[in-house]
Design a protein around this motif. Structure first.
Motif, PDB file in Angstrom:
ATOM      1  N   ASP A  73       0.757  -1.090   0.080  1.00  0.00           N
ATOM      2  CA  ASP A  73      -0.074   0.038  -0.046  1.00  0.00           C
ATOM      3  C   ASP A  73       0.875   1.136  -0.095  1.00  0.00           C
ATOM      4  OD1 ASP A  73      -1.633   2.185   0.634  1.00  0.00           O
ATOM      5  OD2 ASP A  73      -3.025   1.092   1.893  1.00  0.00           O
ATOM      6  N   ASN A  74       1.065   1.654  -1.148  1.00  0.00           N
ATOM      7  CA  ASN A  74       2.241   3.108  -1.361  1.00  0.00           C
ATOM      8  C   ASN A  74       1.621   4.081  -0.570  1.00  0.00           C
ATOM      9  OD1 ASN A  74       3.890   1.578  -2.794  1.00  0.00           O
ATOM     10  ND2 ASN A  74       3.171   2.133  -4.656  1.00  0.00           N
ATOM     11  N   ALA A  75       0.331   4.304  -0.427  1.00  0.00           N
ATOM     12  CA  ALA A  75      -0.128   5.360   0.373  1.00  0.00           C
ATOM     13  C   ALA A  75       0.024   5.486   1.854  1.00  0.00           C
ATOM     14  CB  ALA A  75      -1.669   5.506   0.304  1.00  0.00           C
ATOM     15  N   LYS A  76       0.386   4.059   2.252  1.00  0.00           N
ATOM     16  CA  LYS A  76       0.761   3.707   3.636  1.00  0.00           C
ATOM     17  C   LYS A  76       2.203   3.541   3.874  1.00  0.00           C
ATOM     18  CE  LYS A  76      -4.066   2.361   5.173  1.00  0.00           C
ATOM     19  NZ  LYS A  76      -4.746   1.128   5.833  1.00  0.00           N
ATOM     20  N   ASN A  77       2.653   3.420   2.688  1.00  0.00           N
ATOM     21  CA  ASN A  77       4.572   3.170   2.824  1.00  0.00           C
ATOM     22  C   ASN A  77       4.402   1.572   3.388  1.00  0.00           C
ATOM     23  OD1 ASN A  77       5.009   5.455   1.506  1.00  0.00           O
ATOM     24  ND2 ASN A  77       6.445   6.210   3.064  1.00  0.00           N
ATOM     25  N   THR A  78       3.666   0.811   3.276  1.00  0.00           N
ATOM     26  CA  THR A  78       3.695  -0.468   3.816  1.00  0.00           C
ATOM     27  C   THR A  78       3.663  -1.709   2.916  1.00  0.00           C
ATOM     28  OG1 THR A  78       2.618   0.429   5.907  1.00  0.00           O
ATOM     29  CG2 THR A  78       2.486  -1.919   5.656  1.00  0.00           C
ATOM     30  N   VAL A  79       4.380  -2.729   3.254  1.00  0.00           N
ATOM     31  CA  VAL A  79       4.261  -3.996   2.418  1.00  0.00           C
ATOM     32  C   VAL A  79       3.744  -4.980   3.268  1.00  0.00           C
ATOM     33  CG1 VAL A  79       6.872  -4.448   2.618  1.00  0.00           C
ATOM     34  CG2 VAL A  79       5.496  -5.424   0.857  1.00  0.00           C
ATOM     35  N   TYR A  80       3.077  -5.809   2.873  1.00  0.00           N
ATOM     36  CA  TYR A  80       2.667  -7.064   3.671  1.00  0.00           C
ATOM     37  C   TYR A  80       3.033  -8.450   3.185  1.00  0.00           C
ATOM     38  CZ  TYR A  80      -0.650  -3.042   4.965  1.00  0.00           C
ATOM     39  OH  TYR A  80      -1.035  -1.903   5.135  1.00  0.00           O
ATOM     40  N   LEU A  81       2.931  -9.582   3.811  1.00  0.00           N
ATOM     41  CA  LEU A  81       3.165 -10.803   3.622  1.00  0.00           C
ATOM     42  C   LEU A  81       2.114 -11.506   4.309  1.00  0.00           C
ATOM     43  CD1 LEU A  81       4.854 -12.642   1.767  1.00  0.00           C
ATOM     44  CD2 LEU A  81       5.959 -13.199   4.034  1.00  0.00           C
ATOM     45  N   GLN A  82       1.080 -11.796   3.613  1.00  0.00           N
ATOM     46  CA  GLN A  82       0.131 -12.979   4.173  1.00  0.00           C
ATOM     47  C   GLN A  82       0.362 -14.280   4.033  1.00  0.00           C
ATOM     48  OE1 GLN A  82      -3.173 -11.899   5.505  1.00  0.00           O
ATOM     49  NE2 GLN A  82      -2.904 -14.279   6.079  1.00  0.00           N
ATOM     50  N   MET A  83       0.555 -15.048   5.073  1.00  0.00           N
ATOM     51  CA  MET A  83       1.092 -16.336   4.961  1.00  0.00           C
ATOM     52  C   MET A  83      -0.101 -17.236   5.596  1.00  0.00           C
ATOM     53  SD  MET A  83       4.779 -15.729   6.931  1.00  0.00           S
ATOM     54  CE  MET A  83       4.377 -15.110   8.306  1.00  0.00           C
ATOM     55  N   SER A  84      -0.349 -18.204   4.552  1.00  0.00           N
ATOM     56  CA  SER A  84      -1.670 -19.202   5.086  1.00  0.00           C
ATOM     57  C   SER A  84      -1.028 -20.628   4.926  1.00  0.00           C
ATOM     58  CB  SER A  84      -2.484 -19.111   4.063  1.00  0.00           C
ATOM     59  OG  SER A  84      -3.041 -17.618   3.839  1.00  0.00           O
TER      60      SER A  84
END
Length: 121
Positions: A73-84
């Protein structure tokens, strides 16, 4: 200079899910390729997933393909890793990294301090 701070690690049972987050400082976050790496006990650090600046292009290691999803989310300066569907073998310290190069496999210029993910069997 970019600073990266990971969060979201913890202890989870096999088959469970976790979402890691990586918050970045700096105004140029959206221009960086972002990656998630991990280092398992006794192993070298390995690339798990990476995402391009727009978020539309991703790569995954074979070991996590279909189970992990990287997003940003570039607006939030955040990268995520969803692990399932987590496995015991996913136990590792997970690192967020940012790179100026357009090569998803590196080199990466900025690194977070890491967050521990422990999967109990």
């Amino acid at each position: 200079q970019v600073q990266l701070l990971e969060s979201g690690g913890g202890l989870v049972q096999a088959g469970g899910s976790l979402r890691l987050s990586c918050a970045a400082s700096g105004r140029t976050f959206s221009s960086y390729v972002m990656g998630w790496f991990r280092q398992r006990p006794g192993k070298e650090r390995e690339l798990v997933a990476a995402i391009g600046w727009s978020g539309s292009s991703t790569i995954y290691s074979d070991s996590v393909k279909g189970r992990f999803t990287i997003s940003r989310d570039n607006a939030k300066n955040t990268v995520y890793l969803q692990m399932s569907s987590l496995k015991f073998a996913d136990t590792a310290v997970y690192y967020c990294a940012g790179g100026k190069s357009s090569n998803y496999r590196g080199p990466y210029d900025y690194w977070g301090q890491g967050t521990q993910v422990t999967v109990s069997s």
